[in-house]
Enzyme design. Structure first.
Site, mmCIF file in Angstrom:
data_model
loop_
_atom_site.group_PDB
_atom_site.id
_atom_site.type_symbol
_atom_site.label_atom_id
_atom_site.label_comp_id
_atom_site.label_asym_id
_atom_site.label_seq_id
_atom_site.Cartn_x
_atom_site.Cartn_y
_atom_site.Cartn_z
ATOM 1 N N GLU A 161 0.847 -1.194 0.000
ATOM 2 C CA GLU A 161 0.000 0.000 0.000
ATOM 3 C C GLU A 161 0.888 1.252 0.000
ATOM 4 O O GLU A 161 1.371 1.696 1.038
ATOM 5 C CB GLU A 161 -0.917 -0.004 1.216
ATOM 6 N N LYS A 175 13.301 -4.072 10.195
ATOM 7 C CA LYS A 175 14.221 -3.539 9.183
ATOM 8 C C LYS A 175 14.999 -2.340 9.719
ATOM 9 O O LYS A 175 14.420 -1.380 10.224
ATOM 10 C CB LYS A 175 13.426 -3.141 7.944
ATOM 11 N N CYS A 189 15.408 -6.497 2.450
ATOM 12 C CA CYS A 189 15.507 -5.649 1.259
ATOM 13 C C CYS A 189 16.706 -4.703 1.241
ATOM 14 O O CYS A 189 17.826 -5.126 0.970
ATOM 15 C CB CYS A 189 14.202 -4.881 1.081
#
Length: 286
Positions: A49, A116, A157
């Site tokens: 989103e 993260k 990531c």
């Protein structure tokens, strides 16, 4: 146990968590049917989103998170280790969210959590501006997870661009490193494969990275190419650009073999600097 089968589930996640649960759950079951003992999914697997207010409104506290609840149920039902690459988790003490991965044991209990650390605040030239730190609170610690096969390291990531994190995990005992991702198409085409292989080679580790793929809400494009890399740098499996599943056998003896050939994890040295080199002073012996 030194051998097991790992699966990466590659998805094209949507803004609606319920839709993503419905799409990903059969893929997880299929990965189990293919013999996977450990199944990993991409970053933001539960909700892609881009609209910040909407993402905040849809996010849930960990104990109420419908995707986490569904994944815990699947892990227990299938009797597998299931890695939720990352979920957007609401925090009780901050307006921002946490971009957090969860490693779920075969009994459905959470074995490890990782938030993260490195925030994707960039402008890569695809017409989009990415400011992850505006919506997410960064984590502050590296995380190792103990499994029946040994110690695994968890990352997410953008972390892949910070080699010191992976080195610290490997030197602390990790033999498999996970980097679930939603890499942009632009950065993925330029850097994805070389970064994944570099982290594997530098650390003598397996690197396993499930990825988002395709076009998402508001035109966001992700690169795909979920990947499983061996400690010597060989690509064992690559998922390409479409949703799907890849598997590979992980033989942890290959970690010891690679580290025996090039034991660079034990060769760190302290050094001064960096300082600007002054030839005149060096020649004068100062």
């Amino acid at each position: 146990m030194s051998k097991f089968t790992v699966a990466c589930v590659q998805t094209n996640s949507k803004p609606d968590p319920a839709v993503n649960i419905a799409e990903v759950s059969p893929m997880i079951r299929e990965a189990k049917a293919r013999g996977a003992h450990f199944i990993t999914t991409p970053e933001i697997v539960g909700m892609f989103e881009p609209d910040k207010p909407a993402a905040r409104a849809k996010a849930k506290l960990e104990e109420e998170h419908e995707v986490l609840i569904a994944f815990r149920g699947l892990a227990a039902e299938l009797g597998v280790w299931l890695h939720a690459g990352s979920l957007s988790v609401k925090l009780a003490d901050d307006e921002r969210l946490a971009n957090r991965s969860f490693l779920i044991a075969p009994d459905g209990n959470i074995a490890a959590r990782y938030t993260k650390i490195h925030m994707f605040d960039v402008q890569v030239g695809d017409g989009q501006v990415y400011r992850e730190s505006a919506s997410y609170k960064p984590g502050e610690e590296g995380v190792l997870a103990e499994t029946p096969w040994g110690t695994f390291g968890l990352t997410i990531c953008y972390d892949i661009r910070f080699p010191y994190l992976y080195r610290s995990l490997a030197q602390a005992g990790a033999k498999v490193l996970f980097a679930p991702a939603a890499f942009t198409k632009v950065t993925g085409e330029a850097h994805w494969h070389v970064l994944q292989r570099a982290r594997a080679i530098e650390n003598g580790c397996f690197v396993v990275s499930a990825a988002q793929c395709g076009t998402h809400s508001k035109g966001r494009q992700t690169y795909g190419h979920s990947i499983i890399v061996a400690p010597w740098g060989e690509v064992l499996a690559d998922a390409g650009e479409e949703p799907g599943i890849i598997t590979a056998e992980i033989d942890l003896a290959k970690v010891d073999e690679a580290r025996g050939k090039v034991p660079s994890l034990t060769h760190d040295r302290e050094f001064a600097g960096p300082n600007l080199y002054d030839a005149a002073l060096r020649e004068a012996g100062e």
